[in-house]
Design a protein around this motif. Structure first.
Motif, PDB file in Angstrom:
ATOM      1  N   GLU A  29      11.255  21.988 -29.772  1.00 24.38           N
ATOM      2  CA  GLU A  29      11.685  20.644 -29.835  1.00 24.38           C
ATOM      3  C   GLU A  29      13.235  20.568 -29.235  1.00 24.38           C
ATOM      4  N   ARG A  30      13.556  19.546 -29.017  1.00 24.15           N
ATOM      5  CA  ARG A  30      15.033  19.435 -28.519  1.00 24.15           C
ATOM      6  C   ARG A  30      15.746  18.805 -29.689  1.00 24.15           C
ATOM      7  N   ARG A  83      21.229  17.414 -27.382  1.00 25.68           N
ATOM      8  CA  ARG A  83      19.970  17.204 -26.533  1.00 25.68           C
ATOM      9  C   ARG A  83      20.002  18.675 -25.942  1.00 25.68           C
ATOM     10  N   LYS A  84      21.208  19.403 -25.670  1.00 25.94           N
ATOM     11  CA  LYS A  84      21.038  20.506 -24.747  1.00 25.94           C
ATOM     12  C   LYS A  84      20.424  21.678 -25.634  1.00 25.94           C
ATOM     13  N   HIS A 100      20.041  25.469 -23.590  1.00 25.18           N
ATOM     14  CA  HIS A 100      19.341  25.444 -22.501  1.00 25.18           C
ATOM     15  C   HIS A 100      19.702  27.203 -21.531  1.00 25.18           C
ATOM     16  N   ASN A 101      21.036  26.643 -21.225  1.00 26.48           N
ATOM     17  CA  ASN A 101      21.320  27.842 -20.439  1.00 26.48           C
ATOM     18  C   ASN A 101      21.288  29.308 -20.972  1.00 26.48           C
ATOM     19  N   GLY A 158      22.760  20.501 -17.241  1.00 27.63           N
ATOM     20  CA  GLY A 158      22.846  19.744 -18.617  1.00 27.63           C
ATOM     21  C   GLY A 158      21.370  19.635 -19.198  1.00 27.63           C
ATOM     22  N   ALA A 159      20.497  20.759 -18.795  1.00 28.69           N
ATOM     23  CA  ALA A 159      19.168  20.538 -19.486  1.00 28.69           C
ATOM     24  C   ALA A 159      18.383  19.598 -19.410  1.00 28.69           C
ATOM     25  N   ILE A 184      12.931  18.106 -15.479  1.00 28.93           N
ATOM     26  CA  ILE A 184      12.717  18.308 -14.168  1.00 28.93           C
ATOM     27  C   ILE A 184      12.710  16.811 -13.297  1.00 28.93           C
ATOM     28  N   GLU A 215       9.686  22.742 -20.791  1.00 30.56           N
ATOM     29  CA  GLU A 215       9.031  21.342 -20.889  1.00 30.56           C
ATOM     30  C   GLU A 215       7.671  21.205 -21.394  1.00 30.56           C
ATOM     31  N   VAL A 218      14.445  26.892 -12.292  1.00 29.07           N
ATOM     32  CA  VAL A 218      13.729  25.439 -12.260  1.00 29.07           C
ATOM     33  C   VAL A 218      12.126  25.869 -13.067  1.00 29.07           C
ATOM     34  N   TYR A 228      17.573  23.609 -28.150  1.00 31.17           N
ATOM     35  CA  TYR A 228      16.288  23.610 -28.366  1.00 31.17           C
ATOM     36  C   TYR A 228      16.026  24.207 -29.781  1.00 31.17           C
ATOM     37  N   LYS A 274      12.495  25.985 -16.437  1.00 29.40           N
ATOM     38  CA  LYS A 274      12.801  24.780 -17.110  1.00 29.40           C
ATOM     39  C   LYS A 274      11.299  24.082 -17.378  1.00 29.40           C
ATOM     40  N   GLN A 293      14.721  11.427 -22.855  1.00 34.35           N
ATOM     41  CA  GLN A 293      15.797  12.135 -22.100  1.00 34.35           C
ATOM     42  C   GLN A 293      16.292  10.969 -21.060  1.00 34.35           C
TER      43      GLN A 293
END
Lengths: 192, 622
Positions: free
Chosen positions: B609-610, B615-616, B573-574, A148-149, A152, B600, B593, B618, B596, A129
């Motif tokens: 996986e992305r 890239r946003k 993601h969102n 934007g994913a 962290i 990860e 957070v 999954y 997130k 990333q």
């Protein structure tokens, strides 16, 4: 010696070949095999950066090319040790400095930040990333989307940069954000 | 009569020649020549309006006459009534109420103004019913509402010293219900009341929950919340017609400010603890239920229900182990309530605790039945066998038990392990209690109810009269913080000071010496020596609990992510964050957070996986 280099080039070629396949599971097995053969060469932990820079100079990569993507992923691949999924912070930083110099304007700040704040290893996702991140933001972090994913670590880096920019703006240390030596007392105060 | 005479003409001649029927013709003539005559038209209107004005000023008028006249106007056709009377009447009413409301609002407080407005409104409605066209009612009330309410709503609600906020503070049910009824008649009226109530509630609630004074007494803190809730419940039910939108506003406000203080879950559990320890003694079953229901209501407002669960478990364990609970029924009833609210998972461990205690009782009975011959005079042992995992036990090193106790403990251990193979027993000496008999200076005997730790300390004084802190620490191996607390409660509390400390200070320090206090007196035979226990958690304890809660949340968040991804396969993601939050909000509000971070971690472990191109996005890897 020369044959060694040929080996390394070949491994890279095979890596690119495997990476371009779409079948996820079989490419994973192939990568594992490749990783084992890489390891069997032995005695290359320190030499790896030499090999990489030689490879880099031969490839003459342009910034946006797909070839560079592949090379960037390859760097992570060869930096892994003993079949681990992640790479250590120090290795990651050396690798970034090697491959992203001239390609990521915030490289210095990024490496300093990671060195100071990241205790865990760098995961493949974060590694990958960062390349995307380096392409989507400019020096002033314009183009960064907090939703934007991003991993962290990148979110934290951006926040850290905002803070530094802010405090440097009010404390007249205007060049802090671009200064390379992060150990200046002004910055240390801000970080603590 | 004229119509009767000319009936034949009406029937045959009029329709054929398209003439106006006689009756109608009469009315028209009357209208044109009398009502519309220049001499009468104005005078009639003025008279009518003056009469009404007089009545508004409080005089008695001839309503029969009024009714006849308006009836006549109506008979002449609704347009005549409207043109000749209604329109000017409404205009003059508007200006009348404009001036009147102006004077009212200058000289009255809000309650009085509303009172007068209501009276006026009722008078007008009554007026319509007595001598006006019923169709006029809506128009007339519109005028009054506009002039007296709509134009002054904001001013009334915010009136100093008597506005809505003051009514709420002083529980002015009548005024409030008047305001509700009047404001309901106009558009936007209720939302003004609701908004002001909400902001007032939030303001006062916020003050209440962040006030550091209030935080000193958790029980009082919760009681105040409950009182506040009761107060507004009553206002809404008596004055606001149980309006759903008001109830929702109330709930939203409570949810808002209760969660401003992250100690609310702990305090609510402490409140329950206090109630179930002593507060509910001698209270009838129904009243107990009422209290518990109220607690549940606060519980529903909590965002961090898992934190409450954690504390509740701790407090329940202490209650159960010390036998302090007032009523088993009440305990169970609350657990059932929690179960219906949050499901089986939430309470299964709590129920496990009750089961453990029941089984322990049986085990002890069997133990004594099997050992009756051999035990003889030794101390009576009561063991509570706690299943690891169900109880919030923290592994703590066992202290050195006195030899008298040790013997019977060993006996029990071999008995228990003999009947239940494959189990492991560890002693939680930090949680037990003991009853010991002690004889003091003048030969008076007391029965002391102490904790296990305190018992161990006291037993040391069987063999000597003076021990210093170090010696006690060495002999018992009680952890320092607990030891200090125990010694403090044994030596520093008046009326319970069975030990004497030198020097006589409040705090225990390492070079203190302790003596058996043979001058100890008490008017009770049984003396209960509580440990100086921290009711509320101290700062480090709080941190620790926080951390444990955070740890517990991780697998729950991961499970939720996997559940979502399993059904959606690909998601950005969102949307994952939203879905996961939705899934978990019954228990807690996950931090984006943290979500997130979990994503990860799942990517690293190859659950996700992305997407290669976006890239946003999954993907779920099965």
């Amino acid at each position: 010696m020369a044959s060694d280099h040929f080996d390394f080039f070949e491994i890279y070629a095979r890596f690119c070949d495997i990476a371009s396949r779409s079948d996820h599971t079989s490419s994973k097995d192939l990568l594992n095999m490749l990783s084992r053969s890489l390891e069997s060469r032995g005695n290359m932990r320190d030499a790896i950066f030499d090999d990489l820079s030689k490879l880099m100079s031969c490839l003459r990569l342009s910034v946006d090319s797909r070839q560079f993507n592949c090379f960037y992923d390859f760097v992570f691949f060869v930096c892994r040790e003993n079949g681990q999924k992640n790479i250590t912070v120090s290795k990651a930083i050396s690798a970034w400095r090697l491959v992203l110099t001239g390609r990521f304007r915030l490289l210095n700040q990024w490496c300093n930040f990671v060195e100071k704040h990241q205790k865990h290893n760098i995961s493949e996702d974060t590694w990958q990333q960062l390349l995307a991140f380096s392409r989507s933001v400019n020096e002033d972090l314009e183009g960064y989307d907090p939703k934007g994913a991003w991993p962290i670590l990148i979110d934290d880096f951006v926040e850290h940069m905002y803070r530094i920019n802010q405090s440097s703006n009010c404390s007249a240390q205007e060049f802090c954000c671009s200064c390379t030596d992060m150990e200046t007392p002004g910055i240390t105060n801000i970080l603590s | 009569m004229i119509r009767d005479i000319l009936m034949y003409m009406d029937r045959t001649f009029v329709p054929v020649t398209n003439k106006v029927p006689v009756h109608e013709l009469g009315l028209n003539l009357w209208r044109d020549h009398v009502i519309h005559s220049s001499q009468i038209q104005n005078r009639l209107l003025i008279t009518l309006l003056e009469l009404i004005q007089d009545e508004r000023m409080g005089q008695v008028i001839n309503r029969g006459l009024m009714r006849n006249i308006t009836k006549m106007l109506m008979d002449l056709g609704s347009s005549v009534y409207q043109e000749e009377f209604e329109r000017p009447f409404l205009e003059i009413s508007a200006s009348f109420y404009k001036t009147e409301s102006q004077t009212f609002v200058e000289c009255c407080d809000c309650g009085e103004y509303l009172n007068r407005a209501e009276k006026r409104l009722n008078e007008e409605i009554e007026r319509v019913s007595h001598y006006l066209d019923p169709k006029s009612e809506a128009k007339l009330t519109d005028v009054v509402e506009r002039e007296m309410i709509t134009n002054y709503m904001q001013r009334l609600v915010h009136m100093e010293n008597s506005g809505l906020v003051n009514m709420l503070i002083d529980d002015k049910y009548e005024d409030l219900s008047r305001m509700y009824c009047l404001f309901r008649r106009v558009s936007g009226g209720l939302s003004i009341i609701r908004d002001v109530m909400t902001s007032h509630l939030r303001e006062t609630g916020k003050q209440l929950v962040v006030d550091p004074e209030r935080l000193k007494d958790p029980v009082d803190f919760v009681q105040r919340l409950l009182d506040q809730k009761d107060k507004y419940d009553k206002i809404i039910s008596t004055s606001f017609n149980n309006d759903k939108t008001f109830q929702n506003a109330l709930n939203a406000s409570f949810e808002y400010f209760i969660n401003l203080n992250n100690r609310s879950p702990e305090f609510i559990s402490l409140y329950v603890d206090d109630k179930l320890r002593k507060g509910l003694k001698g209270v009838s079953e129904e009243d107990v239920e009422i209290v518990l229901d109220k607690v549940m209501m606060l519980f529903r407002y909590l965002q961090e229900k898992d934190v409450f669960e954690k504390y509740y478990k701790q407090h329940l364990a202490k209650r159960l182990l010390s036998g302090k609970t007032v009523s088993d029924d009440a305990e169970r009833s609350l657990i059932v309530k929690l179960k219906t609210e949050c499901g089986y998972q939430f309470t299964s461990k709590l129920e496990g605790m009750f089961t453990d205690l029941r089984t322990s009782e049986d085990t002890m009975r069997d133990f004594y039945a099997s050992q009756s011959s051999e035990i003889g005079d030794g101390p009576t042992l009561g063991v509570q066998i706690l299943t690891t995992g169900s109880w919030p036990t923290q592994p703590s090193p066992a202290c050195n038990l006195p030899t008298e106790i040790l013997g019977v403990c060993e006996r029990f251990k071999s008995y228990y392990l003999g009947t239940h193979t494959g189990r492991r027993l560890t002693w939680q000496t930090n949680m037990g209690t003991a009853d010991i008999k002690a004889t003091f200076g003048k030969g008076q005997k007391h029965e002391l109810n102490v904790s296990t730790y305190q018992m161990c300390i006291l037993m040391l004084f069987n063999s000597c009269d003076r021990l210093n802190y170090k010696e006690i620490e060495q002999a018992t191996e009680i952890p320092a913080s607990d030891l200090k607390r125990c010694l403090q409660s044994l030596a520093c509390v008046k009326g319970k000071n069975v030990l004497r400390k030198e020097p006589m200070s409040k705090d225990i320090v390492e070079d203190d010496a302790f003596y058996f206090n043979d001058k100890f007196t008490s008017k009770f035979i049984k003396v209960k020596i509580g440990t100086v226990a921290a009711q509320k958690e101290s700062e480090p304890e709080k941190q620790e609990t926080r951390q444990r809660v955070e740890e517990d949340r991780k697998p729950q968040i991961e499970a939720a992510i996997v559940r979502v991804m399993k059904s959606r396969r690909v998601l950005d993601h969102n949307n994952i964050v939203t879905e996961v939050t939705k899934q978990l909000q019954a228990r807690f509000l996950p931090n984006p957070v943290v979500i997130k971070k979990r994503i990860e971690s799942l990517i690293e472990r190859e659950f996700l996986e992305r997407d290669k191109s976006d890239r946003k996005l999954y993907r779920y890897l099965a």
